[in-house]
Design an enzyme around this catalytic site. Structure first.
Site, short mmCIF file in Angstrom:
data_model
loop_
_atom_site.label_atom_id
_atom_site.label_comp_id
_atom_site.label_asym_id
_atom_site.label_seq_id
_atom_site.Cartn_x
_atom_site.Cartn_y
_atom_site.Cartn_z
CB CYS A 1 43.13 -16.15 23.46
SG CYS A 1 44.64 -15.84 24.38
CB CYS B 1 46.18 -20.63 25.96
SG CYS B 1 46.45 -18.84 25.96
CE LYS C 1 72.90 2.57 13.24
NZ LYS C 1 72.48 2.94 14.61
CB ALA D 1 85.97 36.26 30.97
#
Length: 674
Positions: free
Chosen positions: A435, A411, A118, A36
């Site tokens: 690809c 693939c 850290k 305050a």
């Protein structure tokens, strides 16, 4: 009406009182004034400033909050790169680090280290000019970060004006922004009460709070800034050691870790690690390890840096947290070089502060080593508290319907054959740029900041370009126009125009960057630079034999094979021809009689430059063979001094060293064709 002397005196008195109590509260954690009473002082200061707005200064305590919301974050280029740290995960690696650096500088076993926790937060840089906060930035990519000045001003532990004596004219202070555990719990409780989304962990909460475009939102979040290092210092001197520098920062008004220690020898570092590991849970904030730094700055300078981290520091990470979950499935992803990687799809589990639903399985050898099957209960660990991985299975919990993991014979993206290369654990798609996955990843790599730096060309845009067959290879990027790009999802005419401009700007590049951007397997930034400096032209790199390539610094038989193989492929040479035809330009590097013109010289850059950044100047000097140092000594050949040059320029004059201004530097670079 001008303010009277009495009002001015009262204003300064209120500022000093509030700053004093701010330091007690935010830095020393020892408040002596009830809230305050503090509020009364603050309101009294506000009343004077409202009556006399001309008296409001940037460093006034009232100016921490209130800036208008931003539309976006601007960029700030770091005057000195914000590098990351290398990590160790056990005592053996820590001792190996110590031996490595002691051998390098011929130091005995009592080498002194500065030890500190850290923090698990967000790295930030604060720049002060004449003791006043000028700018603040995130780490970003280490070279360029985001301007978070207004948000950092709202954090109570960030001094707006430094106090004390011997403050440098320019001072960059680096540290961590984090959210204390208690504050994290409080804001999540408040969010739950309002049916709002909660934060996963304190680090995410700190990051989200710091990157608010509206500083008034940041101001409501319980963030803390703790200083752990300095960057640029001009017009002043620092103590001779890192630990003393932290003490000096504290005296200037910064919060620094109370847990910092001096260790004489690596055994004391190990003891400190175990001490703080045991204390970790009782700390008021999250940490994920310990940072050890060689304490003496002159030894730090002798040790220097590797490409991404200082040699004189290491982060000893705490053991990762582990948890049990179930492997539901395995998907196979195709990378830029065709490597097919198995990715575990897990029952989501909260571990190490985040919810994990995917984990890497690396390759076929790793799957066989683990003996893992779909349906198994597995132990998931966040290695280094970052990358989730499966470390073992609980075989006793294996269900009867658990199934073996079968690797694809084609693939999963393009259907091309896969191959296993002798000596490699990975299998690879043979489709090349046929690809789509490899095309997408190669284009993303080409556009990345360290490569061609095409600002605005994000992953989702690349995906759309390939999916819509607008781009087949990296050279096709230079055929894109505004109408084409504006037709993509979430990309209007303005963004399209900006992207076209960024693509156009990327045409002017350097030999090392184009070599890196091409995505040659195992050719990173450092190797690309070595290749460029050795051969000086792209044609010479393209025509080099394996024997010639092995003569290049840090290029071995494997890398040499990949370089030869890359340029032996007709489609890769066609892409290079298309890039040249599109106007992409990289000047050759001049080299006289096989010796770089500035080889054996040492340059120091200080002050600001207008026509190029200091990093650009550094790159150009290094391309000519010069070493660029951060400090002036009798061994320095020349100091390049721009506006704002401070103590380095004074020291150069005292030592009688050669000094160049920006005009002289540009003339030197032009003379040698860079």
């Amino acid at each position: 009406m001008a303010a009277s002397d009495a009002v001015l005196d009262k204003l300064e008195s209120l500022k000093n009182q509030i700053n004093y109590h701010n330091k007690l509260y935010y830095v020393l954690d020892a408040p002596e004034l009830p809230d305050a009473e503090y509020d009364k002082l603050f309101q009294e200061l506000q009343a004077i400033e409202q009556q006399f707005p001309e008296l409001v200064t940037e460093d006034s305590p009232t100016q921490r909050v209130g800036a208008a919301p931003l539309d976006s974050f601007a960029s700030i280029e770091h005057k000195r790169p914000m590098l990351s740290l290398d990590n160790v995960f056990n005592v053996e690696e820590l001792f190996a680090f110590d031996k490595r650096i002691r051998d390098r500088i011929n130091a005995d076993a009592s080498l002194e280290y500065s030890c500190e926790p850290k923090f698990d937060g967000i790295a930030a840089s604060l720049l002060y000019e004449n003791g006043r906060l000028k700018t603040a930035a995130t780490r970003g990519d280490g070279t360029v970060g985001e301007d978070i000045t207004q948000n950092m001003r709202t954090i109570g532990s960030v001094p707006l004006k430094l106090e004390g004596n011997n403050i440098p004219a320019v001072l960059e202070v680096r540290g961590e922004v984090y959210m204390p555990k208690a504050g994290f719990l409080r804001i999540n409780e408040e969010a739950l009460a309002k049916n709002e989304k909660t934060f996963v962990n304190p680090r995410n909460a700190a990051a989200g709070s710091l990157r608010q475009l509206n500083p008034q939102i940041t101001a409501k979040r319980p963030l803390v800034f703790c200083a752990y290092n300095v960057g640029v210092v001009e017009g002043g001197e620092l103590p001779a050691t890192h630990y003393e520098t932290l003490t000096q920062l504290f005296e200037w008004g910064f919060l620094v870790s109370e847990e910092r220690r001096i260790a004489k020898g690596i055994e004391e570092c190990e003891a400190y690690y175990h001490y703080l590991e045991a204390k970790r849970e009782s700390l008021a904030y999250d940490i994920d390890g310990i940072v050890f730094k060689v304490n003496a700055f002159d030894l730090q300078e002798r040790l220097g840096f590797v490409s991404r981290a200082p040699r004189w520091a290491i982060a000893h990470k705490f053991p990762a947290q582990e948890a049990l979950t179930v492997l539901h499935d395995v998907e196979f992803q195709v990378g830029r070089t065709g490597a097919i990687t198995p990715v575990a799809k897990l029952q989501p589990i909260f571990v190490g502060g985040v919810t994990v639903s995917n984990a890497t399985l690396h390759n076929k050898d790793e799957i066989e080593r683990l003996g893992i099957r779909v349906g198994d209960t597995v132990i998931v660990r966040r290695a280094g508290d970052v990358i989730p991985q499966i470390v073992s299975i609980v075989e006793s919990k294996r269900p009867q319907d658990a199934r073996e993991i079968k690797f694809p014979t084609a693939c999963p993206v393009c259907g091309s054959d896969v191959e296993s290369v002798e000596g490699e654990a990975a299998i690879r798609c043979t489709g090349g740029l046929v690809c789509e996955a490899q095309r997408k990843e190669s284009i993303k790599h080409f556009a990345s900041r360290q490569a061609m730096d095409i600002d605005g060309l994000g992953d989702k845009i690349v995906d759309q370009l390939v999916d819509n067959k607008l781009v087949n290879d990296v050279a096709d990027l230079y055929t894109l126009d505004i109408p084409t790009l504006a037709g993509l999802e979430r990309l209007g005419a303005k963004s399209a125009a900006n992207l076209v401009a960024a693509i156009e700007a990327s045409k002017q590049t350097s030999l090392d960057k184009i070599l890196y951007a091409l995505g040659i397997r195992e050719v990173g930034r450092a190797t690309a630079r070595n290749l460029a400096n050795h051969f000086c032209t792209l044609n010479k790199v393209m025509d080099a034999t394996q024997e010639q390539l092995i003569e290049v610094t840090d290029v071995g038989p494997v890398v040499a094979h990949y370089v030869v193989d890359f340029f032996a492929q007709a489609n890769n040479r066609e892409v290079i021809e298309k890039l040249i035809a599109a106007g992409v330009n990289w000047p050759d590097i001049e080299k006289v009689d096989g010796v770089k013109p500035l080889e054996g010289t040492t340059y120091v850059l200080t002050g600001s430059l207008e026509s190029l950044s200091r990093d650009e100047a550094k790159d150009k000097l290094q391309a000519l063979g010069a070493k660029v140092s951060g400090s002036v000594s009798a061994k320095t050949t020349c100091v390049v001094a721009g506006p704002g040059a401070g103590s380095k320029l004074a020291k150069a004059e005292k030592l009688g060293l050669a000094i160049l201004d920006e005009v002289g530097l540009l003339a030197l670079l032009e003379e040698h064709g860079v």
